[in-house]
Design a protein around this motif. Structure first.
Motif, PDB file in Angstrom:
ATOM      1  N   GLU A  18      32.260 -15.489  12.255  1.00 24.19           N
ATOM      2  CA  GLU A  18      31.592 -14.249  12.596  1.00 24.19           C
ATOM      3  C   GLU A  18      32.220 -13.039  11.929  1.00 24.19           C
ATOM      4  OE1 GLU A  18      31.180 -13.813  16.747  1.00 24.19           O
ATOM      5  OE2 GLU A  18      30.545 -11.763  16.616  1.00 24.19           O
ATOM      6  N   LYS A  73      21.573 -14.256  10.556  1.00 21.94           N
ATOM      7  CA  LYS A  73      21.718 -14.335  12.017  1.00 21.94           C
ATOM      8  C   LYS A  73      21.866 -15.773  12.505  1.00 21.94           C
ATOM      9  CE  LYS A  73      21.335  -9.979  13.173  1.00 21.94           C
ATOM     10  NZ  LYS A  73      22.239  -9.257  14.039  1.00 21.94           N
ATOM     11  N   ASP A  76      25.783 -16.654  12.310  1.00 17.83           N
ATOM     12  CA  ASP A  76      26.708 -15.596  12.720  1.00 17.83           C
ATOM     13  C   ASP A  76      27.701 -16.042  13.789  1.00 17.83           C
ATOM     14  OD1 ASP A  76      25.104 -15.724  14.963  1.00 17.83           O
ATOM     15  OD2 ASP A  76      24.400 -13.653  14.834  1.00 17.83           O
ATOM     16  N   ALA A  81      22.415 -15.590  22.737  1.00 17.63           N
ATOM     17  CA  ALA A  81      22.451 -14.143  22.933  1.00 17.63           C
ATOM     18  C   ALA A  81      21.398 -13.772  23.966  1.00 17.63           C
ATOM     19  CB  ALA A  81      22.177 -13.422  21.622  1.00 17.63           C
ATOM     20  N   SER A  87      20.167 -12.224  18.098  1.00 15.00           N
ATOM     21  CA  SER A  87      21.078 -12.860  17.144  1.00 15.00           C
ATOM     22  C   SER A  87      20.456 -14.120  16.545  1.00 15.00           C
ATOM     23  CB  SER A  87      22.407 -13.185  17.820  1.00 15.00           C
ATOM     24  OG  SER A  87      23.330 -13.600  16.844  1.00 15.00           O
TER      25      SER A  87
END
Length: 192
Positions: A18, A73, A76, A81, A87
């Protein structure tokens, strides 16, 4: 954005990071595997992976930006989320939507895990073909197939064994239909 290869005996994990890459013997604090340490004397080998997709939902909307639901995304490091898939990568509704991860080198892929969004829209991960190979013909969607998703429950993950398929490119592809492709996380595992 990094795709990290972590040796675990002969098995390596190709996992997204991330914030910053793994360092020798120390987890990054972000992404999957945070807090895990490598075997004594182990060293991570890292390469920058690149994700792209056929289109991005909301590109033309006044309240959306390109990065809101962009391809990155899905790598990530955030599986779940809360809220409206903030996300997740999401394409526009189109014929043959696809998403592709370029690992920047060829690996033997043992498995791929896909996580669906948690706020519904199950059809956006139904019928997704996982394709792995070294060709970019048809955007990589003609590479050999590892598996096909059926219905993936909201907020759930499903894993597919790919038996050591060799490839640099890992594609998610919904063929022959007008659809939206939504991926909240893609995890790729394999060996060098």
């Amino acid at each position: 954005m990094y795709v990290t290869v972590r040796p675990l005996g002969e098995q390596c994990i190709l996992a997204p990071q991330e914030e910053y890459p793994w360092r020798e013997g120390v987890g990054s604090g972000g992404g999957r595997g945070a807090g895990e340490s490598l075997e004594a004397g182990g060293r991570d080998r890292e390469s920058t992976g690149q994700a792209v997709q056929s289109s991005t939902y909301g590109w033309g909307a006044a309240n959306a930006t390109f990065s809101t639901w962009g391809a990155a995304k899905a790598i990530d490091g955030i599986r779940y989320a809360p809220g409206s898939a903030s996300s997740c990568s999401i394409t526009d509704k189109e014929l043959n939507p696809w998403w592709r991860l370029d690992l920047l080198d060829s690996y033997y892929i043992s498995s791929v895990t896909i996580t669906n969004r948690g706020d519904g829209w199950l059809e956006q991960t139904t019928g997704v073909e996982i394709r792995i190979g070294n060709s970019l013909e048809n955007n990589g969607n003609n590479n050999p197939r590892c598996g096909v998703t059926s219905s993936v429950p909201a907020g759930s993950s499903v894993s597919f064994s790919c038996g050591g398929m060799e490839g640099r490119y890992v594609n998610m592809y919904i063929p022959n239909i007008q659809a939206v492709l939504s991926l909240c996380e893609v995890e790729v595992y394999g060996t060098v």
